[in-house]
Structures are given as C-alpha cells and as structure tokens.
Design a protein around this motif. Structure first.
Motif, PDB file in Angstrom:
ATOM      1  N   PRO A   1       0.843  -1.212   0.000  1.00 22.27           N
ATOM      2  CA  PRO A   1       0.000   0.000   0.000  1.00 22.27           C
ATOM      3  C   PRO A   1       0.872   1.255   0.000  1.00 22.27           C
ATOM      4  CG  PRO A   1      -0.771  -1.587   1.636  1.00 22.27           C
ATOM      5  CD  PRO A   1       0.550  -2.096   1.140  1.00 22.27           C
ATOM      6  N   PRO A   2       0.567   2.230  -0.840  1.00 20.20           N
ATOM      7  CA  PRO A   2       1.366   3.465  -0.872  1.00 20.20           C
ATOM      8  C   PRO A   2       1.484   4.131   0.494  1.00 20.20           C
ATOM      9  CG  PRO A   2      -0.070   3.379  -2.781  1.00 20.20           C
ATOM     10  CD  PRO A   2      -0.455   2.221  -1.906  1.00 20.20           C
ATOM     11  N   ALA A   3       0.429   4.046   1.305  1.00 20.70           N
ATOM     12  CA  ALA A   3       0.481   4.663   2.637  1.00 20.70           C
ATOM     13  C   ALA A   3       1.579   4.036   3.483  1.00 20.70           C
ATOM     14  CB  ALA A   3      -0.872   4.520   3.337  1.00 20.70           C
ATOM     15  N   LEU A   4       1.773   2.720   3.356  1.00 19.39           N
ATOM     16  CA  LEU A   4       2.820   2.036   4.112  1.00 19.39           C
ATOM     17  C   LEU A   4       4.202   2.479   3.639  1.00 19.39           C
ATOM     18  CD1 LEU A   4       3.796  -0.207   6.067  1.00 19.39           C
ATOM     19  CD2 LEU A   4       3.619  -1.797   4.128  1.00 19.39           C
ATOM     20  N   VAL A   5       4.383   2.541   2.323  1.00 19.88           N
ATOM     21  CA  VAL A   5       5.678   2.945   1.764  1.00 19.88           C
ATOM     22  C   VAL A   5       6.037   4.361   2.205  1.00 19.88           C
ATOM     23  CG1 VAL A   5       6.937   3.391  -0.371  1.00 19.88           C
ATOM     24  CG2 VAL A   5       5.386   1.428  -0.233  1.00 19.88           C
ATOM     25  N   VAL A   6       5.077   5.273   2.098  1.00 17.85           N
ATOM     26  CA  VAL A   6       5.338   6.670   2.450  1.00 17.85           C
ATOM     27  C   VAL A   6       5.552   6.816   3.958  1.00 17.85           C
ATOM     28  CG1 VAL A   6       4.426   9.019   2.373  1.00 17.85           C
ATOM     29  CG2 VAL A   6       4.044   7.471   0.449  1.00 17.85           C
ATOM     30  N   MET A   7       4.819   6.028   4.765  1.00 19.10           N
ATOM     31  CA  MET A   7       4.975   6.103   6.216  1.00 19.10           C
ATOM     32  C   MET A   7       6.404   5.749   6.623  1.00 19.10           C
ATOM     33  SD  MET A   7       3.020   3.930   9.214  1.00 19.10           S
ATOM     34  CE  MET A   7       3.750   2.369   8.676  1.00 19.10           C
ATOM     35  N   ILE A   8       6.930   4.640   6.108  1.00 28.17           N
ATOM     36  CA  ILE A   8       8.298   4.233   6.460  1.00 28.17           C
ATOM     37  C   ILE A   8       9.299   5.277   5.977  1.00 28.17           C
ATOM     38  CG2 ILE A   8      10.076   2.483   6.135  1.00 28.17           C
ATOM     39  CD1 ILE A   8       7.836   0.416   5.864  1.00 28.17           C
ATOM     40  N   ARG A   9       9.063   5.787   4.762  1.00 24.18           N
ATOM     41  CA  ARG A   9       9.942   6.829   4.217  1.00 24.18           C
ATOM     42  C   ARG A   9       9.933   8.070   5.102  1.00 24.18           C
ATOM     43  NH1 ARG A   9      12.736  10.105   3.643  1.00 24.18           N
ATOM     44  NH2 ARG A   9      13.395  11.355   1.860  1.00 24.18           N
ATOM     45  N   TYR A  10       8.771   8.436   5.603  1.00 22.25           N
ATOM     46  CA  TYR A  10       8.669   9.621   6.447  1.00 22.25           C
ATOM     47  C   TYR A  10       9.308   9.399   7.812  1.00 22.25           C
ATOM     48  CZ  TYR A  10       6.218  13.566   4.356  1.00 22.25           C
ATOM     49  OH  TYR A  10       5.917  14.691   3.640  1.00 22.25           O
ATOM     50  N   TRP A  11       9.267   8.189   8.317  1.00 19.90           N
ATOM     51  CA  TRP A  11       9.948   7.916   9.583  1.00 19.90           C
ATOM     52  C   TRP A  11      11.439   8.226   9.451  1.00 19.90           C
ATOM     53  CZ3 TRP A  11       7.500   2.471  10.942  1.00 19.90           C
ATOM     54  CH2 TRP A  11       6.192   2.680  11.403  1.00 19.90           C
ATOM     55  N   VAL A  12      12.045   7.730   8.375  1.00 20.22           N
ATOM     56  CA  VAL A  12      13.470   7.984   8.154  1.00 20.22           C
ATOM     57  C   VAL A  12      13.707   9.466   7.887  1.00 20.22           C
ATOM     58  CG1 VAL A  12      15.460   7.433   6.709  1.00 20.22           C
ATOM     59  CG2 VAL A  12      13.796   5.650   7.288  1.00 20.22           C
TER      60      VAL A  12
ATOM     61  N   ALA B   1       5.242  12.932   9.266  1.00 16.45           N
ATOM     62  CA  ALA B   1       5.460  11.606   9.846  1.00 16.45           C
ATOM     63  C   ALA B   1       4.287  11.191  10.725  1.00 16.45           C
ATOM     64  CB  ALA B   1       6.762  11.594  10.647  1.00 16.45           C
ATOM     65  N   VAL B   2       3.774  12.121  11.511  1.00 17.28           N
ATOM     66  CA  VAL B   2       2.624  11.811  12.377  1.00 17.28           C
ATOM     67  C   VAL B   2       1.392  11.511  11.528  1.00 17.28           C
ATOM     68  CG1 VAL B   2       1.024  12.762  14.083  1.00 17.28           C
ATOM     69  CG2 VAL B   2       3.488  13.159  14.326  1.00 17.28           C
ATOM     70  N   ALA B   3       1.155  12.323  10.498  1.00 21.29           N
ATOM     71  CA  ALA B   3      -0.014  12.124   9.637  1.00 21.29           C
ATOM     72  C   ALA B   3       0.061  10.780   8.916  1.00 21.29           C
ATOM     73  CB  ALA B   3      -0.129  13.262   8.637  1.00 21.29           C
ATOM     74  N   MET B   4       1.226  10.450   8.368  1.00 26.30           N
ATOM     75  CA  MET B   4       1.350   9.195   7.635  1.00 26.30           C
ATOM     76  C   MET B   4       1.296   7.993   8.560  1.00 26.30           C
ATOM     77  SD  MET B   4       1.145   9.969   4.603  1.00 26.30           S
ATOM     78  CE  MET B   4       1.095   8.205   4.276  1.00 26.30           C
ATOM     79  N   THR B   5       1.757   8.150   9.796  1.00 23.88           N
ATOM     80  CA  THR B   5       1.629   7.060  10.757  1.00 23.88           C
ATOM     81  C   THR B   5       0.161   6.786  11.055  1.00 23.88           C
ATOM     82  OG1 THR B   5       3.762   7.599  11.766  1.00 23.88           O
ATOM     83  CG2 THR B   5       2.243   6.257  13.065  1.00 23.88           C
ATOM     84  N   ALA B   6      -0.623   7.851  11.211  1.00 22.82           N
ATOM     85  CA  ALA B   6      -2.054   7.692  11.480  1.00 22.82           C
ATOM     86  C   ALA B   6      -2.771   7.008  10.322  1.00 22.82           C
ATOM     87  CB  ALA B   6      -2.690   9.058  11.754  1.00 22.82           C
ATOM     88  N   VAL B   7      -2.287   7.239   9.103  1.00 18.26           N
ATOM     89  CA  VAL B   7      -2.930   6.649   7.928  1.00 18.26           C
ATOM     90  C   VAL B   7      -2.344   5.281   7.589  1.00 18.26           C
ATOM     91  CG1 VAL B   7      -3.317   6.932   5.444  1.00 18.26           C
ATOM     92  CG2 VAL B   7      -3.498   8.913   6.957  1.00 18.26           C
ATOM     93  N   GLY B   8      -1.020   5.174   7.622  1.00 17.58           N
ATOM     94  CA  GLY B   8      -0.373   3.973   7.116  1.00 17.58           C
ATOM     95  C   GLY B   8      -0.233   2.836   8.089  1.00 17.58           C
ATOM     96  N   ILE B   9      -0.338   3.101   9.390  1.00 17.62           N
ATOM     97  CA  ILE B   9      -0.124   2.033  10.371  1.00 17.62           C
ATOM     98  C   ILE B   9      -1.159   0.926  10.237  1.00 17.62           C
ATOM     99  CG2 ILE B   9      -1.547   2.975  12.241  1.00 17.62           C
ATOM    100  CD1 ILE B   9       2.000   1.431  12.548  1.00 17.62           C
ATOM    101  N   TRP B  10      -2.341   1.265   9.691  1.00 20.74           N
ATOM    102  CA  TRP B  10      -3.407   0.264   9.524  1.00 20.74           C
ATOM    103  C   TRP B  10      -3.080  -0.718   8.395  1.00 20.74           C
ATOM    104  CZ3 TRP B  10      -6.227   0.724  13.656  1.00 20.74           C
ATOM    105  CH2 TRP B  10      -6.359   1.988  14.250  1.00 20.74           C
ATOM    106  N   ASP B  11      -2.144  -0.350   7.533  1.00 17.68           N
ATOM    107  CA  ASP B  11      -1.732  -1.229   6.439  1.00 17.68           C
ATOM    108  C   ASP B  11      -0.400  -1.906   6.725  1.00 17.68           C
ATOM    109  OD1 ASP B  11      -3.930  -0.655   4.744  1.00 17.68           O
ATOM    110  OD2 ASP B  11      -2.982   1.228   4.104  1.00 17.68           O
ATOM    111  N   TRP B  12      -0.004  -1.919   8.004  1.00 14.15           N
ATOM    112  CA  TRP B  12       1.322  -2.426   8.332  1.00 14.15           C
ATOM    113  C   TRP B  12       1.490  -3.889   7.936  1.00 14.15           C
ATOM    114  CZ3 TRP B  12       6.045  -0.983   9.262  1.00 14.15           C
ATOM    115  CH2 TRP B  12       6.949  -1.943   9.738  1.00 14.15           C
ATOM    116  N   GLN B  13       2.617  -4.163   7.335  1.00 11.17           N
ATOM    117  CA  GLN B  13       3.055  -5.525   7.047  1.00 11.17           C
ATOM    118  C   GLN B  13       4.557  -5.486   6.852  1.00 11.17           C
ATOM    119  OE1 GLN B  13       2.222  -6.841   2.832  1.00 11.17           O
ATOM    120  NE2 GLN B  13       0.778  -5.126   2.918  1.00 11.17           N
TER     121      GLN B  13
END
Length: 318
Positions: free
Chosen positions: A64-75, A220-232
């Motif tokens: 999921p794009p949200a997962l990819v962007v979330m990890i990217r934003y963490w870094v 990073a906070v916004a993408m975590t709120a969106v992407g964490i639900w697609d975590w894998q």
C-alpha cells in the motif's frame, strides 16, 4: 514567484518529501562563479529524485502506498531532527513557530500529496504522472492571488492558459491518459502548489529551519495515522529497495541544501525540470513505459509556460 529560498523546487518527488531545506544565512552574496556548481548539484538532485520515484513505483506495486510513504517519512523525520539539531538553537529553536496550525497543515498536505503521487506512479507510470504534474508552477501562479493576495498580470495568466492547454494535449481527450487516474497527478500538483504557497506564507514569520522541522514531524505523524493500519513486513529484497529509497532521500536533500547555499533559488528552479527528463528515461528503459508523442509535446508546452511564469515573477520581484 518571488525569489524566496523557502519556495520548494519543482522536484516534488513522491519519495523525497520535498521541503524547504534549512538554509544557513549568508554572510556575503553568493559568489558568481559558484552558480555553475550549484546548477550541477541541482541537476544531480533531480536525477536522485527520479531514482526515488522509481523506487517508490517498485514498492508501491507490492505494498500500500500509505505504508511505503509512512516508512519513508519515519526515516525522513529522523534525518531532519539530526540535521536541525546541528543548526543554531537546535531542536529548541526549530520547535518554536508563530504559526503552528499552518505549519502542521502544510506538513499534512505534503504527506498526502506524496502518497497520491506513489499511487499515480503505479496506475499511470512515471512519465505520464510527471507530465501532468508539471502544471504545479502554473497552479502556484494561479493561486498566489487568492491565497497570498498577490497580483497576477495578464502575461502570466496567458502563460497559465497556454500551460493548461498543454495539459489537455497530454491528456489527449478521447484516448491516451484521459481517465479517472489522470486526476491523481493533477490533484497532487494542486496540493503541492498549495503547500508551496503556505510555505511562503509561514516564511514571513518562521525561518526555513522551523518549516523544515515541522514538515517532517507533521508529515510523519499524519502518515503514521494513515499507514499504520496497512502495516506488514516487507520481503527481504524489498527492504533493500526501501534502504535505497531512504538513502536517496537523505542524499538528495543534502545536495539540495548545498545547491541553495551556493546560488539563489530563482537561478536553480529551471534546472529542477531536468527531473522530467530523467524520469522519462527511467520509465521507458526500466519500466517499459511508452513515451507518447502527445505527452512529449504537452509536457514541453507546460514546462515552457511554467518557466515563463517563473521569469515574469522574478522580473516583477526585481
């Protein structure tokens, strides 16, 4: 657009989370013969941005794009925290903002724009996504009036109209890219234009270091709120792609900062369009995308119109 070092460049790489870098104040005007080096750095940055978009497409096809962007934003957030910590005042200064709501809003807008771009890469490909996205500077010019209260003259309005005609050439009514997916890069361009205008708005009260910090943290906070639900968990080989993506992100931002230290933003912005060339080569050679004649012609029209609006804004500012 005014010659504002806080203004983001064209390179709105979906992987880069483009943001205004913390530019140290100059103690003297930039040395003229260093502009050539700054241009080379900007071209190198645009090439790395294109690589990032390629990594994003590879990862976006499997996750999921949200997962990819979330990890990217963490870094990205860790990178920004480390970077601003070395600036005068450190984190304590970077946190202080006179416009917290606007800073958070612009960070969230950019994060969502990045996610939409990754989705567009998967659905449309790199070439057609960026061809439509080149409308971003035109949208900045069009929205600068209602958002910032700036006056846009008839010459720039004419260029904006010509640029949108180029978008129609790209979309090729009756065929080509004209489908619902074509709205994705245009919406992303609209969001990035709004982000750029909000960046110029907050730059009246906050230094670029503060904006850089809030862009990363809010995103990073916004993408975590969106992407964490697609975590894998990513497959081992895909973690290598992710590492490459993050390394490109850090190196591109470092080169961007160095470029802005050596020359004015207005002198570098035209060369940010070289990202479109690199993206086209990458899309055709690596991803077997088709470079349609109407896409090439339309992109040239939009780029020329965008360059004209940048030139008129520079003339007006001078």
């Amino acid at each position: 657009m005014p010659d504002d070092p806080n203004a983001p460049p064209y390179a709105a790489s979906a992987a880069s989370a483009s943001a205004p870098p913390p530019i140290p104040p100059r103690t003297r005007p930039p040395v003229r013969d260093r502009t050539g080096l700054a241009i080379l750095l900007m071209c190198a940055t645009s090439f790395i941005f294109a690589l990032q978009d390629g990594f994003s497409r590879v990862l976006g096809e499997g996750y999921p794009p949200a997962l990819v962007v979330m990890i990217r934003y963490w870094v990205f957030a860790v990178f920004v925290i480390a970077l601003v910590s070395r600036q005068p005042g450190g984190l304590k200064r970077a946190i202080r903002t006179r416009r917290p709501v606007t800073q958070i809003l612009r960070g969230v807008i950019l994060a969502l724009e990045v996610m939409i771009m990754v989705e567009a890469f998967v659905r449309l490909g790199l070439v057609e996504t960026h061809a439509v996205f080149t409308a971003y500077p035109l949208l900045v010019a069009a929205l600068s009036g209602p958002v910032l209260g700036e006056k846009v003259g008839w010459r720039r309005w004419t260029a904006i109209g010509i640029g949108f005609a180029g978008i129609l050439v790209i979309l090729n009514p009756g065929g080509g890219v004209l489908q619902i997916e074509a709205l994705l890069p245009f919406v992303a361009a609209l969001m990035f234009a709004l982000y750029g205008l909000l960046t110029r708005h907050v730059s009246r009260d906050d230094p670029s270091m503060v904006s850089f910090f809030w862009t990363a943290i809010a995103g990073a906070v916004a993408m975590t709120a969106v992407g964490i639900w697609d975590w894998q968990w990513l497959a081992p080989i895909d973690w290598l792609w992710m590492v490459g993506l993050c390394l490109c992100g850090m190196s591109s931002h470092y080169l961007l900062i160095r470029a802005y230290e050596l020359a004015e933003a207005s002198a570098l912005q035209p060369f940010a369009y070289t990202q479109l060339v690199w993206v086209s080569i990458l899309g055709v050679v690596v991803f077997s995308e088709v470079l349609r004649p109407n896409v090439v012609v339309g992109a040239v029209i939009v780029v020329l119109a965008g360059l004209f609006t940048l030139w008129r804004a520079r003339v007006k500012s001078a």
